[in-house]
Design a protein around this motif. Structure first.
Motif, PDB file in Angstrom:
ATOM      1  N   VAL A  21       0.858  -1.187   0.000  1.00 26.58           N
ATOM      2  CA  VAL A  21       0.000   0.000   0.000  1.00 26.58           C
ATOM      3  C   VAL A  21       0.893   1.236   0.000  1.00 26.58           C
ATOM      4  CG1 VAL A  21      -1.823   1.227   1.217  1.00 26.58           C
ATOM      5  CG2 VAL A  21      -1.761  -1.271   1.275  1.00 26.58           C
ATOM      6  N   SER A  79      -0.374   4.460  -0.530  1.00 27.11           N
ATOM      7  CA  SER A  79      -1.098   5.614   0.003  1.00 27.11           C
ATOM      8  C   SER A  79      -2.469   5.148   0.446  1.00 27.11           C
ATOM      9  CB  SER A  79      -1.229   6.705  -1.058  1.00 27.11           C
ATOM     10  OG  SER A  79      -1.979   7.798  -0.573  1.00 27.11           O
ATOM     11  N   SER A  80      -3.006   5.771   1.479  1.00 18.17           N
ATOM     12  CA  SER A  80      -4.321   5.322   1.947  1.00 18.17           C
ATOM     13  C   SER A  80      -5.045   6.447   2.668  1.00 18.17           C
ATOM     14  CB  SER A  80      -4.182   4.130   2.892  1.00 18.17           C
ATOM     15  OG  SER A  80      -3.657   4.521   4.141  1.00 18.17           O
ATOM     16  N   ASN A  81      -6.368   6.319   2.674  1.00 13.73           N
ATOM     17  CA  ASN A  81      -7.215   7.183   3.486  1.00 13.73           C
ATOM     18  C   ASN A  81      -8.403   6.335   3.932  1.00 13.73           C
ATOM     19  OD1 ASN A  81      -8.345   9.347   4.815  1.00 13.73           O
ATOM     20  ND2 ASN A  81      -9.286  10.211   2.968  1.00 13.73           N
ATOM     21  N   THR A 134      -6.664  -0.026   5.032  1.00 14.86           N
ATOM     22  CA  THR A 134      -5.793  -0.730   4.092  1.00 14.86           C
ATOM     23  C   THR A 134      -5.942  -2.243   4.224  1.00 14.86           C
ATOM     24  OG1 THR A 134      -3.975  -0.636   5.690  1.00 14.86           O
ATOM     25  CG2 THR A 134      -4.094   1.130   4.054  1.00 14.86           C
ATOM     26  N   GLY A 170      -8.886  -3.319   2.074  1.00 15.14           N
ATOM     27  CA  GLY A 170      -8.496  -3.245   0.672  1.00 15.14           C
ATOM     28  C   GLY A 170      -7.569  -4.385   0.298  1.00 15.14           C
ATOM     29  N   SER A 171      -6.698  -4.763   1.242  1.00 15.05           N
ATOM     30  CA  SER A 171      -5.781  -5.881   0.996  1.00 15.05           C
ATOM     31  C   SER A 171      -6.536  -7.197   0.872  1.00 15.05           C
ATOM     32  CB  SER A 171      -4.755  -5.972   2.130  1.00 15.05           C
ATOM     33  OG  SER A 171      -3.919  -4.829   2.145  1.00 15.05           O
ATOM     34  N   GLN A 218     -12.957   6.579   6.613  1.00 18.98           N
ATOM     35  CA  GLN A 218     -11.724   7.229   6.215  1.00 18.98           C
ATOM     36  C   GLN A 218     -10.831   7.424   7.444  1.00 18.98           C
ATOM     37  OE1 GLN A 218     -12.647  10.843   4.161  1.00 18.98           O
ATOM     38  NE2 GLN A 218     -13.750   9.801   2.490  1.00 18.98           N
TER      39      GLN A 218
END
Length: 296
Positions: free
Chosen positions: A18, A20-22, A25, A28-29, A70
């Motif tokens: 990852v 970048s993230s907001n 994560t 998303g992974s 977020q």
């Protein structure tokens, strides 16, 4: 959700990077770590998606849950409730909590909204990208083949002092491991090498099926019949009386060495010899043609 070793004998390593993230994560992974194996040809049982759920409570006991939180919502909220699963159920739960605990009403609400969101992610985002695992692994991936043979035939595959299996390895370039229960694991750099090794083993342990048709090559003629090879190095006798649908005086009237012909496997006699019949094979083939059935 991963396949068994017997179904997919590979070690699986998934790395999620990852940059970048907001948001979450980890969830998303989870989604990415489902799509990647599917794209690689790993036959997972069902796709998995993940979603995070946040919480804000007021002083009167009221609460609001919200999904796909977020970074700022995670920081100021009271929980980060992560739920992963398929359309049928949950596979994993992980929670970060900042208050003194959750009521059953909050937990029920969180599971309901994450369930709806999980299905939405699967249906609207992930499955349109790839609906099912690819049927085969990449041609660049090493090939793993699992097969099973009669344990009593293991000695034939290994050979005296390992001579047979060593020759298969040398000829094909594949690595072969054999367990005492007859399980054989073939590892090869490409599909061609792996399939070549499997064919060698299948040829060694080949046992014909009584009543089945085989297309073989005449390898030897005797006064009493013809020997026909129906698998590499495996032949049987077609007696002169079974070579034609009429009486013939000599075997050469029906065939010669090198001819290809259909035969029907009739039996293995008391001495272990294979008895074949060209006459019965042609009769069955004509019946199948009349019915429009395929010849196998």
């Amino acid at each position: 959700m991963l396949p068994s070793v017997e179904e997919f004998p590979y070690a699986i390593r998934v790395v999620s990077e990852v940059v970048s993230s907001n948001g979450s994560t980890s969830q998303g992974s989870i989604c990415g770590s489902t799509l990647a194996p599917m794209d690689a040809g790993v036959p997972i049982k069902a796709p998995v998606a993940g979603i995070s759920c946040g919480l804000i409570q007021d002083d009167n006991g009221g609460f609001t849950t919200f999904i796909d939180i977020q970074g700022v919502e995670d920081f100021h909220g009271e929980m980060d409730f992560k739920v992963a699963g398929t359309k049928k159920g949950i596979t994993a739960i992980q929670m970060d909590l900042k208050n003194d605990g959750l009521t059953m009403e909050i937990i029920k609400n969180a599971l309901e909204i994450t369930g709806d969101a999980r299905i939405e992610i699967l249906d609207q985002v992930m499955l349109p990208c790839i609906a099912a695992p690819r049927s085969e692994v990449s041609r660049y991936a090493p090939k793993m083949i699992t097969m099973h043979i009669d344990p009593d035939r293991i000695r034939e595959v290994i050979g005296k002092g390992g001579s047979v299996i060593q020759k298969i390895v040398a000829d094909t370039g594949a690595k072969i491991d054999i367990n005492d229960d007859g399980s054989i694991f073939i590892a090869a750099a490409d599909a061609t090498s792996g399939e070549a090794a499997r064919k060698c083993i299948n040829d060694i342990v080949f046992v014909p099926e009584v009543g089945k048709l085989y297309y073989g090559r005449v390898v030897r003629l005797m006064t009493f019949g013809a020997f026909i090879e129906i698998a590499p190095g495996k032949d049987g006798l077609c007696h002169i009386s079974k070579l034609a649908d009429r009486r013939i005086e000599k075997v050469e009237d029906a065939c010669k060495v090198g001819d290809m012909m259909w035969v029907k496997f009739m039996e293995i006699d008391e001495k272990g010899r294979w008895n074949l019949s060209h006459r019965d094979a042609m009769k069955e083939i004509e019946e199948k043609k009349a019915k429009g059935e395929p010849i196998q």
